[in-house]
Design a protein around this motif. Structure first.
Motif, short mmCIF file in Angstrom:
data_model
loop_
_atom_site.label_atom_id
_atom_site.label_comp_id
_atom_site.label_asym_id
_atom_site.label_seq_id
_atom_site.Cartn_x
_atom_site.Cartn_y
_atom_site.Cartn_z
N SER A 316 0.90 -0.55 -0.32
CA SER A 316 0.01 -0.04 0.57
C SER A 316 0.84 1.46 -0.12
O SER A 316 0.60 2.38 -0.72
N ALA A 317 1.93 1.12 0.61
CA ALA A 317 2.71 2.31 0.68
C ALA A 317 3.45 2.79 -0.97
O ALA A 317 3.70 4.03 -0.93
N PHE A 318 4.06 1.90 -0.94
CA PHE A 318 4.96 1.96 -2.38
C PHE A 318 4.42 1.45 -3.60
O PHE A 318 4.91 1.70 -4.73
N LYS A 319 2.71 1.52 -3.63
CA LYS A 319 1.77 1.66 -4.21
C LYS A 319 2.07 0.14 -5.63
O LYS A 319 2.31 0.47 -6.69
N VAL A 320 2.95 -0.59 -5.56
CA VAL A 320 3.00 -2.02 -5.80
C VAL A 320 2.45 -3.13 -5.60
O VAL A 320 1.48 -2.78 -4.52
N LEU A 321 1.99 -4.06 -6.27
CA LEU A 321 1.65 -5.56 -6.78
C LEU A 321 2.15 -6.62 -5.88
O LEU A 321 3.79 -6.42 -6.77
N PRO A 322 2.19 -7.43 -5.11
CA PRO A 322 3.01 -8.78 -5.15
C PRO A 322 3.24 -9.28 -5.66
O PRO A 322 4.98 -10.11 -6.49
N GLU A 323 2.53 -9.66 -6.96
CA GLU A 323 3.58 -10.14 -8.31
C GLU A 323 4.14 -9.49 -8.98
O GLU A 323 5.11 -10.27 -9.76
#
Length: 375
Positions: A316-323
């Motif tokens: 959430s903080a770094f605006k990225v997805l797990p994949e």
């Protein structure tokens, strides 16, 4: 059965075959030696003695005829010498062929014929010749110059010779000797054939046992090799599967040798690994649950600084997805979002040297998410 016992059993079977081979060969060679020894020491001597006996009869005949013709006593020496030697040698010959009643009987016939020749031909002719010698010396010629008594004696000798009594008996003696020698030669040939047959049998049996030993040895070697290599191959395959992460591999080997013991230990090891794996999974799940409950962004790296996992706050903080994060290098995911020189220095130089850092802050202004402080 232990591997060592399997190998020893294989060698023992081959040794048994070789022992049997040795016994058979020894027996047949011994039999051949007896046959050839009998031929050399017995048959050859029997034939030689028979020929010597026949020669003695010829000597006796020659001496007797010489005396009858010349009335000189020196011609009787071969006769008497041959007679004495014949009596001794015929006894020796009977002893040599004592194991053959037929040949003993034949020698008895020869001996009887020789005595018959002496009684009916040799001695009468010798006696008549002696009378001729005495008449030739003592009596005087008649008025007409002849010696009728001497001529009568010579006529009597001639009549004895013409009657052929001695010749007929001697012909029988020669025929008996020929038959005797022929029988001995036939027996010799038979014994030689038996010896040759024993030799052939020895060769065939030797070859057969050697071939059987080679075949059996090959079968035993194949059996022992497979009994060892097959379980080992199973262990290797199972170990390879475990090395690839498959802990469900199980080796089913029921042998009671060292390979069976190794299989049991291997299966025990696999069971222990499964237990440890379950414990690790539980620990991992527990740690992940803890990470997820942390409000601050948190990321977990491996030894090569590759992202293993991160919590929801981090994404959430770094605006990225797990994949697009997990499995990537820390400085490469999210379009090199964390490719910060100060952070690199911290992870590549400071932490490897000091081991642990406490209350160390890095402040950075990200273009897409703004200013952040990382502890």
């Amino acid at each position: 059965m232990k591997i060592g016992m399997k190998i020893m059993s294989g060698f023992a079977v081959i040794l048994v075959f070789l022992t049997v081979l040795g016994i058979v060969v020894l027996f047949n060679v011994s039999n051949m030696n007896r046959q050839f020894e009998f031929v050399v020491k017995h048959d050859a001597r029997v034939i030689a003695v028979a020929q010597e006996l026949c020669k003695l009869v010829v000597d006796m005949e020659t001496g007797q005829r010489g005396f009858v013709i010349t009335q000189k006593d020196q011609f009787l020496e071969p006769y008497f010498r041959g007679h004495d030697k014949f009596n001794k040698l015929i006894a020796t010959e009977k002893e040599l062929v004592s194991d053959n009643p037929g040949q003993v009987k034949a020698l008895g016939i020869i001996e009887a014929l020789v005595n018959k020749w002496i009684k009916l031909a040799a001695e009468p002719e010798i006696a008549m010749a002696r009378k001729i010698a005495l008449a030739d010396v003592s009596e005087t010629a008649d008025q007409d110059g002849s010696n009728k008594h001497l001529e009568t004696l010579r006529d009597n000798v001639a009549a004895l010779l013409i009657a052929g009594t001695g010749k007929n008996i001697l012909d029988q003696i020669r025929a008996e000797f020929d038959q005797f020698i022929k029988i001995e030669e036939d027996l010799t040939a038979k014994r030689q054939a038996n010896a040759a047959a024993s030799s052939l049998t020895t060769r065939n049996v030797t070859i057969s046992i050697m071939v059987a030993s080679l075949i059996l040895g090959g079968l035993i070697a194949t059996y022992i090799t497979r009994a060892i290599t097959r379980p080992v191959h199973k262990l290797v395959d199972a170990a390879t599967s475990i090395g690839k992460g498959d802990l469900n591999a199980e080796v089913k080997i029921k042998s009671r040798d060292e390979v069976g013991e190794l299989s049991a230990s291997f299966n025990q090891m696999v069971g222990d690994l499964k237990e440890y794996q379950n414990k690790l999974l539980l620990a991992k799940e527990y740690a992940e649950n803890i990470v997820e409950t942390v409000r601050e962004p948190l990321v977990v790296l491996d030894s090569k600084r590759r992202v293993v996992s991160a919590n929801k706050s981090f994404y959430s903080a770094f605006k990225v997805l797990p994949e697009e994060t997990e499995g990537y290098m820390l400085f490469e995911f999210g379009n090199h979002l964390l490719d910060i020189p100060e952070l690199k220095g911290l992870l590549e130089e400071i932490i490897p040297k000091k081991g642990v850092l406490v209350d160390y802050e890095i402040e950075h202004n990200f273009k897409s998410i703004g200013e952040k402080i990382m502890l």
